[in-house]
Design an enzyme around this catalytic site. Structure first.
Site, PDB file in Angstrom:
ATOM      1  N   GLU A 174       0.807  -1.220   0.000  1.00  0.00           N
ATOM      2  CA  GLU A 174       0.000   0.000   0.000  1.00  0.00           C
ATOM      3  C   GLU A 174       0.843   1.274   0.000  1.00  0.00           C
ATOM      4  OE1 GLU A 174      -3.036  -0.178   3.025  1.00  0.00           O
ATOM      5  OE2 GLU A 174      -3.966  -1.945   2.130  1.00  0.00           O
ATOM      6  N   GLU A 386      -5.288  -8.600   0.652  1.00  0.00           N
ATOM      7  CA  GLU A 386      -5.933  -8.272   1.928  1.00  0.00           C
ATOM      8  C   GLU A 386      -7.415  -8.033   1.682  1.00  0.00           C
ATOM      9  OE1 GLU A 386      -4.415  -5.013   4.315  1.00  0.00           O
ATOM     10  OE2 GLU A 386      -2.350  -5.616   3.906  1.00  0.00           O
TER      11      GLU A 386
HETATM   12  C1  FCB Z   1      -4.439  -2.056   5.452  1.00  0.00           C
HETATM   13  C2  FCB Z   1      -3.057  -2.383   5.968  1.00  0.00           C
HETATM   14  C3  FCB Z   1      -3.049  -3.444   7.034  1.00  0.00           C
HETATM   15  C4  FCB Z   1      -4.203  -3.279   7.987  1.00  0.00           C
HETATM   16  C5  FCB Z   1      -5.499  -3.193   7.231  1.00  0.00           C
HETATM   17  C6  FCB Z   1      -6.718  -3.104   8.095  1.00  0.00           C
HETATM   18  O1  FCB Z   1      -4.470  -0.753   4.953  1.00  0.00           O
HETATM   19  O2  FCB Z   1      -2.248  -2.832   4.907  1.00  0.00           O
HETATM   20  O3  FCB Z   1      -1.797  -3.391   7.677  1.00  0.00           O
HETATM   21  O4  FCB Z   1      -3.990  -2.179   8.792  1.00  0.00           O
HETATM   22  O5  FCB Z   1      -5.475  -2.062   6.385  1.00  0.00           O
END
Ligand code: FCB
Length: 481
Positions: A174, A386
């Protein structure tokens, strides 16, 4: 989808070879912040800066995963989770950021990777999940162009140490959060508030991906290279042309500013034009785009929630000069909030349902996002690196954690991924955030994303109902839609 009568529900089979896993990041779970030669990171410093992290919490202990790694891997194996995305802490490997390698740091990740492989779990390491060595921040951090080369040198060390057993390395997690939340809104470390600086940091992160990818390929020629982008699904809040233009602008700053240089070798012209009033882009040197445009073998997509935006006219921005800069927790707030790094797009409150983050739950926007990426960047395979939700359920009287809202969220979001695949998107895997409840950055420990509950006093782990639900999905390679 949940809510659909059983008779109308069908089996959603995922493609053969679809990779299932869970994800964590070093600073969020490891603890042992001061052990075995680890140097300080910008997060150690940020957590100690008054007012930056809820309740003054830190990652000093976190889930104590560093000391409990064998038991955690046994638990992961017992849940039948086939792959694990974790991050390597740069300050454990290179305490000063560059130069001398801390062999005990390398040894920890080697043990982790070997421990995964012994249990039949595929490792997916990310090299940078936000914990820059503080020594490098003192040399300017990501604002210093040399950061890209520091990162490449670090990538050479890790790929050299693990490349014989790791199939895919992810460079950055990110970079949008690093650049804009770390340097424009200041809610993440290192906590700067400078819109022009954030764009310079974007460029250096893109360069770091390019140089880092080359370093990985040189040190581990058979490894694949990926990076994880939190691609934002941005909708205009209305049919108003000003809102549509705000959505274009926010999409450019959030998504195309990374996707286009990496996958197409050029910055989007509209992003450069929009931002010229506050940034001259003189940090882009002649050969940089050739370095950056190396692509990825597979694109990591992190998705949680969509945004809806309006333009400055509908936001009444002239009277909102004191409006708070956008931050991820304020999406459920009452007034428009400036999109991070700009005042040309404003996020507006959305209706619920929400997770504990205040993030709207809207699975169809996940399908929209994956199909859009597959249309705009054809030929690039994707993995969901994620996805998940924060809900605060803890052990009940029966000792179990009945996190039905998480199961419903996952059910609907996996159905959304399946719908994208059915529509032709090449999605090859899904990593659930997160394996364990953990340290949620500026928001501290009360946002619980885990499949496994962690009691932060005793550090006892309790798999939630969602863990056995997810095991079943993984084992069956599908779910009832
Ligand atoms: C993302 C991050 C991760 C976690 C999630 C909820 O932005 O990559 O580390 O904090 O959100």
């Amino acid at each position: 989808m949940t809510g659909v009568p059983a008779a109308d529900r069908g089996w959603l089979a995922f493609p053969d070879g679809f990779v299932w896993g869970t994800a964590t990041a070093a600073y969020q779970v490891e603890g042992a912040a001061d052990e075995n030669g680890r140097g300080p990171s910008i997060w150690d410093v940020f957590c100690r800066t008054p007012g930056k992290v809820a309740r003054g919490e830190t990652g000093d202990v976190a889930c104590d995963h560093y000391h409990r790694v064998e038991a955690d891997l046994d638990l992961m194996a017992s849940l039948g989770l086939p792959s694990y995305r974790f991050s390597v802490a740069w300050p454990r490997v290179l305490p000063d950021g560059t130069g001398a390698v801390n062999q005990r740091g390398i040894d920890f990740y080697r043990r982790l990777v070997d421990g995964l492989l012994e249990r039949g779990i595929t490792p997916l390491p990310t090299l940078y999940h936000w914990d820059l060595p503080q020594a490098l921040q003192e040399r300017g951090g990501w604002a210093n162009r040399e950061s890209a080369q520091w990162f490449a040198d670090y990538a050479t060390v890790v790929a050299g140490a693990l490349g014989d057993v790791v199939g895919t390395f992810m460079t950055l997690n990110e970079p949008w959060c690093v650049a804009f939340l770390g340097h424009a809104t200041g809610v993440l470390a290192p906590g700067f508030t400078d819109d022009a600086l954030a764009l310079q940091v974007v460029h250096h992160l893109n360069l770091a991906h390019g140089l880092g990818s080359a370093a990985i390929r040189a040190a581990a020629p058979s490894a694949q290279v990926s990076l994880a982008l939190n691609v934002a699904q941005v909708y205009p809040a209305s049919d108003d042309p000003g809102d549509a233009d705000a959505a274009r602008h926010a999409d450019g700053l959030a998504n195309r500013i990374f996707l286009d240089p990496i996958l197409r070798g050029a910055y989007p012209a509209d992003v450069v034009a929009d931002t010229e009033p506050w940034c001259d882009w003189s940090f882009v040197l002649p050969d940089d785009l050739a370095t950056i445009g190396v692509g990825v073998d597979v694109l990591g997509v992190n998705y949680y929630t969509p945004s809806r935006v309006v333009g400055p006219a509908s936001a009444g921005a002239a009277s909102l000069d004191d409006a708070p800069a956008g931050r991820w927790t304020e999406r459920a707030g009452a007034r428009p909030v400036a999109w991070p790094g700009t005042r040309l797009a404003w996020t507006v409150p959305q209706p619920g349902p929400f997770t504990d983050m205040g993030w709207r739950i809207e699975p169809s926007s996940f399908t929209d996002l994956l199909t859009r990426l597959s249309r705009d960047y054809p030929g690039v395979p994707m993995m969901v690196t994620e996805n998940g939700c924060a809900f605060g359920d803890g052990p009940g009287a029966d000792g179990r954690v009945h996190d039905n809202r998480r199961i419903a969220y996952l059910q609907d979001h996996l159905a959304a991924v399946h719908a994208a695949i059915a529509a032709g998107a090449d999605v090859r895997g899904y990593y659930l955030w997160s394996f364990l409840d953990n340290f949620e950055w500026s928001l501290g420990y009360d946002k619980r994303f885990g499949l496994v509950h962690v009691d932060y006093d005793s550090l006892v782990r309790t798999p939630k109902d969602s863990a056995s639900w997810y095991s079943d999905v993984v084992r069956a390679n599908g779910l009832l839609g």
